[in-house]
Design an enzyme around this catalytic site. Structure first.
Site, mmCIF file in Angstrom:
data_model
loop_
_atom_site.group_PDB
_atom_site.id
_atom_site.type_symbol
_atom_site.label_atom_id
_atom_site.label_comp_id
_atom_site.label_asym_id
_atom_site.label_seq_id
_atom_site.Cartn_x
_atom_site.Cartn_y
_atom_site.Cartn_z
ATOM 1 N N GLU A 102 15.121 11.545 52.917
ATOM 2 C CA GLU A 102 14.138 10.632 53.031
ATOM 3 C C GLU A 102 13.390 11.402 52.287
ATOM 4 O O GLU A 102 12.304 11.392 52.160
ATOM 5 C CB GLU A 102 13.011 10.302 54.256
ATOM 6 C CG GLU A 102 14.061 9.097 55.038
ATOM 7 C CD GLU A 102 14.035 8.499 54.525
ATOM 8 O OE1 GLU A 102 14.178 8.005 53.088
ATOM 9 O OE2 GLU A 102 15.129 7.678 54.792
HETATM 10 C C1 LIG Z 1 22.970 13.730 56.936
HETATM 11 C C2 LIG Z 1 22.534 13.187 55.918
HETATM 12 C C3 LIG Z 1 22.215 11.823 55.609
HETATM 13 C C4 LIG Z 1 21.830 11.121 54.602
HETATM 14 N N1 LIG Z 1 20.800 9.885 54.322
HETATM 15 C C5 LIG Z 1 20.871 9.409 53.686
HETATM 16 C C6 LIG Z 1 20.780 7.733 53.423
HETATM 17 O O1 LIG Z 1 20.892 6.963 54.543
HETATM 18 N N2 LIG Z 1 20.681 7.192 52.165
HETATM 19 C C7 LIG Z 1 21.080 7.707 50.950
HETATM 20 O O2 LIG Z 1 20.391 6.840 50.197
HETATM 21 N N3 LIG Z 1 20.936 8.950 51.157
HETATM 22 C C8 LIG Z 1 20.698 10.114 51.425
HETATM 23 N N4 LIG Z 1 20.788 10.910 52.058
HETATM 24 C C9 LIG Z 1 20.799 12.021 50.808
HETATM 25 C C10 LIG Z 1 19.145 12.289 50.874
HETATM 26 O O3 LIG Z 1 18.273 11.765 50.989
HETATM 27 C C11 LIG Z 1 19.277 13.284 49.377
HETATM 28 O O4 LIG Z 1 20.307 14.837 49.176
HETATM 29 C C12 LIG Z 1 18.012 14.533 49.336
HETATM 30 O O5 LIG Z 1 17.495 13.123 48.958
HETATM 31 C C13 LIG Z 1 17.827 15.409 48.444
HETATM 32 O O6 LIG Z 1 19.156 14.538 47.639
HETATM 33 P P1 LIG Z 1 19.960 15.766 46.816
HETATM 34 O O7 LIG Z 1 21.210 16.645 47.912
HETATM 35 O O8 LIG Z 1 20.917 15.376 45.950
HETATM 36 O O9 LIG Z 1 19.365 17.061 46.436
HETATM 37 P P2 LIG Z 1 18.498 17.414 44.452
HETATM 38 O O10 LIG Z 1 17.761 15.989 44.516
HETATM 39 O O11 LIG Z 1 20.146 18.003 43.998
HETATM 40 O O12 LIG Z 1 16.957 18.778 45.361
HETATM 41 C C14 LIG Z 1 17.787 19.425 45.235
HETATM 42 C C15 LIG Z 1 17.039 20.425 45.407
HETATM 43 O O13 LIG Z 1 15.059 20.813 44.670
HETATM 44 C C16 LIG Z 1 14.799 20.088 44.389
HETATM 45 N N5 LIG Z 1 13.544 19.587 43.399
HETATM 46 C C17 LIG Z 1 14.445 17.995 42.699
HETATM 47 N N6 LIG Z 1 13.906 17.844 41.901
HETATM 48 C C18 LIG Z 1 13.247 18.350 42.018
HETATM 49 C C19 LIG Z 1 11.728 17.685 41.832
HETATM 50 N N7 LIG Z 1 11.447 16.751 40.840
HETATM 51 N N8 LIG Z 1 10.047 18.727 42.357
HETATM 52 C C20 LIG Z 1 10.358 19.697 42.795
HETATM 53 N N9 LIG Z 1 11.770 19.845 43.274
HETATM 54 C C21 LIG Z 1 13.245 18.815 43.087
HETATM 55 C C22 LIG Z 1 15.224 19.449 45.985
HETATM 56 O O14 LIG Z 1 13.747 19.389 46.731
HETATM 57 C C23 LIG Z 1 16.050 20.111 46.698
HETATM 58 O O15 LIG Z 1 15.371 21.266 47.451
HETATM 59 C C24 LIG Z 1 21.328 11.934 52.873
HETATM 60 C C25 LIG Z 1 21.233 13.510 53.003
HETATM 61 C C26 LIG Z 1 22.294 13.772 54.310
HETATM 62 C C27 LIG Z 1 22.578 15.540 54.214
#
Ligand SMILES: Cc1cc2nc3c(=O)[nH]c(=O)nc-3n(C[C@H](O)[C@H](O)[C@H](O)COP(=O)(O)OP(=O)(O)OC[C@H]3O[C@@H](n4cnc5c(N)ncnc54)[C@H](O)[C@@H]3O)c2cc1C
Length: 600
Positions: A441
């Site tokens: 989220e």
């Molecule tokens: C168990 C699980 C359930 C999930 N359920 C859903 C779901 O139902 N639907 C759905 O759509 N998604 C879902 N997700 C996805 C989840 O919402 C994302 O993992 C999350 O939004 C972060 O995206 P990412 O993993 O690609 O990390 P990234 O976006 O690659 O981020 C990596 C790191 O960089 C930081 N970062 C990235 N961009 C910035 C910025 N602009 N400024 C500062 N810091 C930044 C982040 O805070 C993080 O620490 C789920 C994930 C998991 C693991």
């Protein structure tokens, strides 16, 4: 097996005595929120969570979900049956609108259900939890036809919902979405793409799953301004409401992950699946944000929920386990050793957890009331004030709530010593399950940026000024009560740190945006401390009055005052340290080139 007892006395205290829901009896949905009705909902839901959901939490963690070669997914034993009982009891319909089969009760009561369910079994709770988010998006942006077609079945729990944002190369930065939506001649769209990490994406608990999917139409702008939202049912729904053909959407695999094993986290493949646009073209992100804001509050509650579950078990363990002697001499000389409870360091952890969970419960319930008031308060001005406040506090409820929730789980695991680390006692599950809430989220880093980068400046800082004023007023009132005076001074000081940090951002953030990014997380935590301080002032005020009035439940109120005192002593000083970190700015943080991070 871990224990769980719904904290019904504490919840009733907040709803009936602190928030005094009764006073809103003139507002739609609140007509029946007298103490009797509130108590019934709280007690019955507490029973359901403890008796039906908690017993399948550990087994669900151990068994996990199974994907079969045909793409179907089986949830752990008992999950489906528990969902049937949940449906029959009507827990999912509680706060849903009556015109679509809901009971139309206040959201604040729906939040209670969310807490009890998430505490008893977070993985299970995500199936109805995601559904509630999907319902709110369709309610806000769906056409009347879409609402009539999907909402009654979703609210009744016959169909569940999901949210599909994330793709392999695109998490936080949704502008990178590649999933395509090509118009069909009949007004529908053909959706093609791969979504990952989709919670509750496929399962056996309902006969249909309504996926809400973000995708781009041909020629849409490449940024997040080119995203649209689509309803894509797993099974197509005929015009008469009966189920038709299977849609071209399938679960490609399920993730093996750290926690919430009972929830199926799916890779979803859309192979020209039929979907229908929700709201306007290219305005999908705004529609999805409605869902995400509701879900963010739910995730904040998950932070508290796991902390509460871990706390209850640690309290039990600290009474049963005997090690060493009290520093002041044997507390129970007839035994070979004293219970863990006598050790101040164990007490430190338990009091931290008590002060956080009770403060956080009041905070999220106030948040739930604000959601209600933002829709239902009598005047436009009151609705606006409530909307400002909940919009400001949503990232704090999510980010601070889940950071502290996870920390609390780790501390409660610590109370168990080595027994907390092995799986047998179930403490490891609380830690593993709590961890995800800091990530999904919108990661907590993103929550912090939302708070500082967007919410602070909105409408000329109207919301944050209102928050400062609310805290100042509570401090002024509390200073008049000798029992509360010390806490009032401490919260006032923390609020002063928050004001100073806000000013520092205004002076140092505009020209150097990295200063905002470098301090946002600290700021979110300062605001979390102040918000919980506000809650402790309000709870303390009620406790003082109840004791003075000769309440028969004196011990409960006295414990509130002691915990309030502890909060003032042990939580509020952190606000000053966080502010000093924040004011250090981004200079040293950003100076080194990437090579300097690499080990030689
Ligand atoms: C168990 C699980 C359930 C999930 N359920 C859903 C779901 O139902 N639907 C759905 O759509 N998604 C879902 N997700 C996805 C989840 O919402 C994302 O993992 C999350 O939004 C972060 O995206 P990412 O993993 O690609 O990390 P990234 O976006 O690659 O981020 C990596 C790191 O960089 C930081 N970062 C990235 N961009 C910035 C910025 N602009 N400024 C500062 N810091 C930044 C982040 O805070 C993080 O620490 C789920 C994930 C998991 C693991």
């Amino acid at each position: 097996m871990p224990i769980y007892k719904a904290p019904t006395r504490d919840t009733r205290f907040v709803l009936n005595e602190v928030l005094r829901l009764e006073q809103y009896g003139n507002l739609p949905g609140f007509e029946n929120t007298g103490a009797d009705m509130v108590d019934t909902v709280v007690e019955e839901c507490g029973k359901f969570a403890a008796e039906v959901l908690a017993p399948i939490n550990l087994s669900g963690d151990q068994e996990g979900c199974t994907r079969h070669p045909d793409g179907s997914v089986t949830t752990p034993a008992g999950f489906k049956e528990a969902f049937q009982l949940y449906r029959e009891a009507g827990w999912g319909t509680l706060a849903a609108p009556q015109e679509f089969g809901g009971q139309g009760m206040p959201h604040v009561l729906g939040f209670v259900v969310e807490e009890f369910v998430a505490t008893a079994n977070q993985a299970w709770g995500m199936y109805p939890g995601l559904t509630a988010g999907a319902i709110s998006a369709i309610l806000a942006k769906g056409s009347p036809e879409q609402q009539a077609k999907y909402l009654p079945r979703m609210i009744a729990g016959e169909w569940t919902g999901t949210m599909n944002l994330t793709e392999p190369h695109c998490g936080t930065d949704l502008g990178l979405i590649r999933t395509r939506a090509v118009p069909n001649a009949d007004g529908s769209y053909a959706i093609t793409g791969t979504k990952i990490f989709i919670s509750a994406g496929e399962h056996d608990m309902s006969e249909n799953i309504i996926h809400l999917v973000l995708a781009k139409t041909p020629g849409a702008p490449e940024s997040s301004k080119g995203i649209s939202l689509f309803i894509v049912p797993k099974v197509l729904v005929n015009d008469d409401g009966s189920l038709g053909e299977r849609n071209a959407v399938s679960c490609g695999s399920i993730e093996h992950k750290m926690g919430i094993h009972g929830n199926a986290t799916c890779v979803m493949n859309y192979d020209g699946a039929t979907g229908w646009m929700v709201g306007e073209e290219n305005k999908g992100l705004a529609a999805m944000f409605i869902m995400m804001n509701a879900a963010r509050l739910g995730v904040g509650i998950q932070g508290l929920a796991q902390a509460e579950a871990a706390y209850q078990n640690a309290v039990q363990y600290a009474q049963d386990r005997r090690q060493g002697r009290a520093l002041t001499g044997p507390a129970e000389p007839q035994e070979k050793a004293d219970p863990l409870f006598v050790h101040p360091d164990v007490r430190r952890m338990l009091m931290d957890a008590k002060a956080f969970t009770e403060g956080m419960r009041a905070f999220y319930l106030w948040g739930g009331l604000l959601v209600d008031l933002s829709h239902k308060a009598a005047s436009e001005e009151e609705r606006q004030t409530a909307d400002d406040m909940i919009s400001l506090l949503t990232p704090v409820l999510k980010g601070y709530g889940t950071d502290k929730g996870f920390d609390t789980c780790v501390q409660m695991q610590q109370v168990f010593g080595g027994h907390g680390y092995i799986e047998e006692w179930g403490m490891s599950q609380f830690v593993r399950d709590a961890r995800i809430a800091q990530i999904y989220e919108g990661t907590n880093g993103i929550q912090a940026m939302d708070l500082v980068g967007r919410k602070l400046a909105q409408n000329g800082g109207r919301a944050v000024q209102a928050f400062f004023a609310e805290v100042d007023a509570a401090c002024a009132a509390a200073k008049a009560q000798p029992e509360q005076e010390q806490l009032a001074v401490q919260v006032e000081r923390a609020n002063g740190e928050l004001k100073a940090a806000t000013m520092w951002f205004m002076q140092n953030g505009m020209t150097q945006p990295n200063n905002v990014g470098a301090g946002a997380h600290h700021y979110m935590h300062i605001m979390g401390i102040v918000a919980l301080g506000l809650m402790w002032l309000k709870m303390g005020a009620v406790a003082v009055e109840a004791i003075a009035g000769g309440s028969a439940d004196k011990a409960f109120y006295e414990a509130k005052l002691v915990t309030a005192r502890y909060f003032g002593q042990r939580f509020t000083p952190d606000a000053g340290a966080l502010r000093r970190k924040l004011e250090a700015g981004s200079e040293a943080m950003m100076e080194l080139p990437v090579e300097a991070f690499l080990r030689a």
